[in-house]
Design a protein around this motif. Structure first.
Motif, mmCIF file in Angstrom:
data_model
loop_
_atom_site.group_PDB
_atom_site.id
_atom_site.type_symbol
_atom_site.label_atom_id
_atom_site.label_comp_id
_atom_site.label_asym_id
_atom_site.label_seq_id
_atom_site.Cartn_x
_atom_site.Cartn_y
_atom_site.Cartn_z
ATOM 1 N N UNK A 38 1.159 -1.526 0.027
ATOM 2 C CA UNK A 38 -0.255 -0.310 0.432
ATOM 3 C C UNK A 38 0.467 1.318 -0.221
ATOM 4 N N UNK A 39 2.285 0.672 0.199
ATOM 5 C CA UNK A 39 3.015 2.139 -0.230
ATOM 6 C C UNK A 39 3.428 2.983 0.551
ATOM 7 N N UNK A 40 4.632 3.263 0.909
ATOM 8 C CA UNK A 40 5.333 4.185 2.129
ATOM 9 C C UNK A 40 6.030 5.541 2.449
ATOM 10 N N UNK A 41 5.143 6.556 1.008
ATOM 11 C CA UNK A 41 5.830 7.484 0.967
ATOM 12 C C UNK A 41 4.256 8.316 1.026
ATOM 13 N N UNK A 42 5.104 9.524 2.498
ATOM 14 C CA UNK A 42 3.710 9.887 3.188
ATOM 15 C C UNK A 42 2.566 10.897 2.606
ATOM 16 N N UNK A 43 1.906 10.830 2.799
ATOM 17 C CA UNK A 43 0.352 11.511 2.343
ATOM 18 C C UNK A 43 0.224 12.624 2.685
ATOM 19 N N UNK A 44 0.072 13.970 1.789
ATOM 20 C CA UNK A 44 -0.215 15.636 2.894
ATOM 21 C C UNK A 44 -1.561 15.651 3.567
ATOM 22 N N UNK A 45 -1.329 16.024 4.989
ATOM 23 C CA UNK A 45 -2.873 15.850 4.963
ATOM 24 C C UNK A 45 -3.653 16.530 4.330
ATOM 25 N N UNK A 46 -3.295 18.093 4.037
ATOM 26 C CA UNK A 46 -4.333 18.593 2.987
ATOM 27 C C UNK A 46 -4.105 18.207 1.959
ATOM 28 N N UNK A 47 -3.581 16.643 0.974
ATOM 29 C CA UNK A 47 -3.996 16.073 -0.270
ATOM 30 C C UNK A 47 -4.856 16.830 -1.027
ATOM 31 N N UNK A 48 -6.295 16.704 -0.538
ATOM 32 C CA UNK A 48 -7.648 16.498 -1.454
ATOM 33 C C UNK A 48 -6.831 18.571 -1.574
ATOM 34 N N UNK A 49 -7.654 19.059 -0.499
ATOM 35 C CA UNK A 49 -7.753 20.373 -0.957
ATOM 36 C C UNK A 49 -6.538 21.147 -2.306
ATOM 37 N N UNK A 50 -5.808 19.983 -2.224
ATOM 38 C CA UNK A 50 -4.622 20.934 -2.498
ATOM 39 C C UNK A 50 -4.976 20.859 -4.426
ATOM 40 N N UNK A 51 -5.293 19.603 -4.244
ATOM 41 C CA UNK A 51 -6.229 19.407 -6.122
ATOM 42 C C UNK A 51 -6.871 19.375 -5.943
ATOM 43 N N UNK A 52 -8.348 20.054 -5.329
ATOM 44 C CA UNK A 52 -9.455 20.887 -5.894
ATOM 45 C C UNK A 52 -8.170 22.526 -5.626
ATOM 46 N N UNK A 53 -7.978 22.326 -5.265
ATOM 47 C CA UNK A 53 -7.489 23.737 -5.591
ATOM 48 C C UNK A 53 -7.187 24.886 -7.163
#
Length: 319
Positions: free
Chosen positions: A15-30
């Motif tokens: 399932x992956x190792x790299x951290x997911x930014x907490x605001x990932x969804x907001x980042x891409x909606x912006x």
């Protein structure tokens, strides 16, 4: 069987190792809001290369931040409209390539739109304007600036914008717009279908730009990922910012966009791939919730995968 990475049964669960930014969804909606506010100003210029099968155009559009992006557009002649279309993406540092290799799809009655990634080997523009290193490497371009200035953010948005242009062409059937590419092109195929979910089928081949921390921990920050090592050596030699760096790279980690895909997926992976390690690719594939299938080549690395082009074409032709 020789093993470069995890056994296949573990890869299928990874399932992956790299951290997911907490605001990932907001980042891409912006980011998508910025794209929506961008007037593409599409221009079609007849190409010097022409074919009895198809009309060929240089297509230009304006991407986010004002860059003019180039794609080759091949439109089949004397076919029923509306017809299917394929958006294509090339490998890292490359270009859309020759006109002639797109005519196979034109012979099937498909339009083809093949994009030059901004700032790489084709005609698309990189407008720059970031703080920090710009000497080498698009993964790290903008890494020391605001996350909204990451170059691959803009390139991902370019793929969605090109797909939107294809979907709006009067000669194209919007229910049959597909995406394809290998390596960086495989990554951009995933980005395109994630950010433009009307893509109905996609065929990524050994996708790049997934699970950066796993690449690092496998000591494979070389070849296409060399810039990760260069960034630490030049700007964080004692790794005081390691968690921050990988978290910021998480904004452009395709494993976290993969669950947005709605189209049907046919993905290809070579288990001896030391350029884009198999586990990094599985990190993205395992997060896809849409209908999907995987073609595994146990003995192949980051190279031509026999039959993959034929399988992709048959996949797209299948209703």
């Amino acid at each position: 069987m020789p093993a470069l990475d995890m056994p296949l049964d573990q890869l299928k669960e990874y399932r992956g190792r790299n951290p997911r930014p907490a605001d990932f969804d907001e980042y891409w909606e912006r980011a998508l809001a910025e794209l929506k506010a961008t007037d593409p100003q599409v221009e079609l210029v007849p190409s010097e290369f022409q074919s009895p099968q198809a009309d060929c155009f240089d297509l230009y559009f304006t991407g986010v931040r004002g860059a003019r992006i180039h794609a080759k557009y091949i439109r089949p002649k004397n076919v029923q409209e509306p017809h299917p279309a394929v958006v294509q993406f090339h490998g890292y540092s490359g270009s859309a390539g020759d006109w002639s290799d797109k005519l196979a799809f034109a012979a099937l009655g498909y339009s083809v739109l093949s994009m030059d990634a901004r700032g790489q080997g084709g005609k698309s523009e990189d407008v720059g304007g970031v703080k920090g290193n710009t000497l080498n490497g698009h993964i790290i371009r903008g890494l020391d600036d605001h996350p909204d200035n990451l170059l691959f953010r803009h390139i991902f948005l370019d793929t969605a914008q090109l797909a939107g242009i294809a979907l709006g062409l009067p000669e194209v059937d919007p229910s049959r717009v597909y995406a394809a590419g290998g390596s960086q092109g495989g990554a951009l195929t995933i980005a395109c279908a994630a950010l433009e979910p009307r893509i109905s089928k996609l065929a990524p081949v050994f996708p790049f730009l997934c699970d950066y921390k796993r690449v690092w921990e496998m000591d494979l920050a070389k070849d296409a990922y060399q810039e990760l090592r260069d960034h630490f050596r030049r700007f964080d030699p004692t790794h005081e910012r390691e968690e921050e760096v990988f978290t910021r790279l998480g904004y452009i980690d395709l494993q976290y966009l993969a669950d947005r895909i709605q189209g049907e997926v046919l993905m290809f992976v070579g288990l001896m791939d030391s350029v884009c390690p198999p586990s990094t690719q599985f990190a993205a594939y395992n997060k896809i919730t849409a209908k999907k299938d995987l073609v595994v080549y146990p003995d192949f690395g980051h190279e031509g995968l026999p039959g993959s082009s034929d399988k992709t074409m048959q996949f797209f032709m299948r209703d």
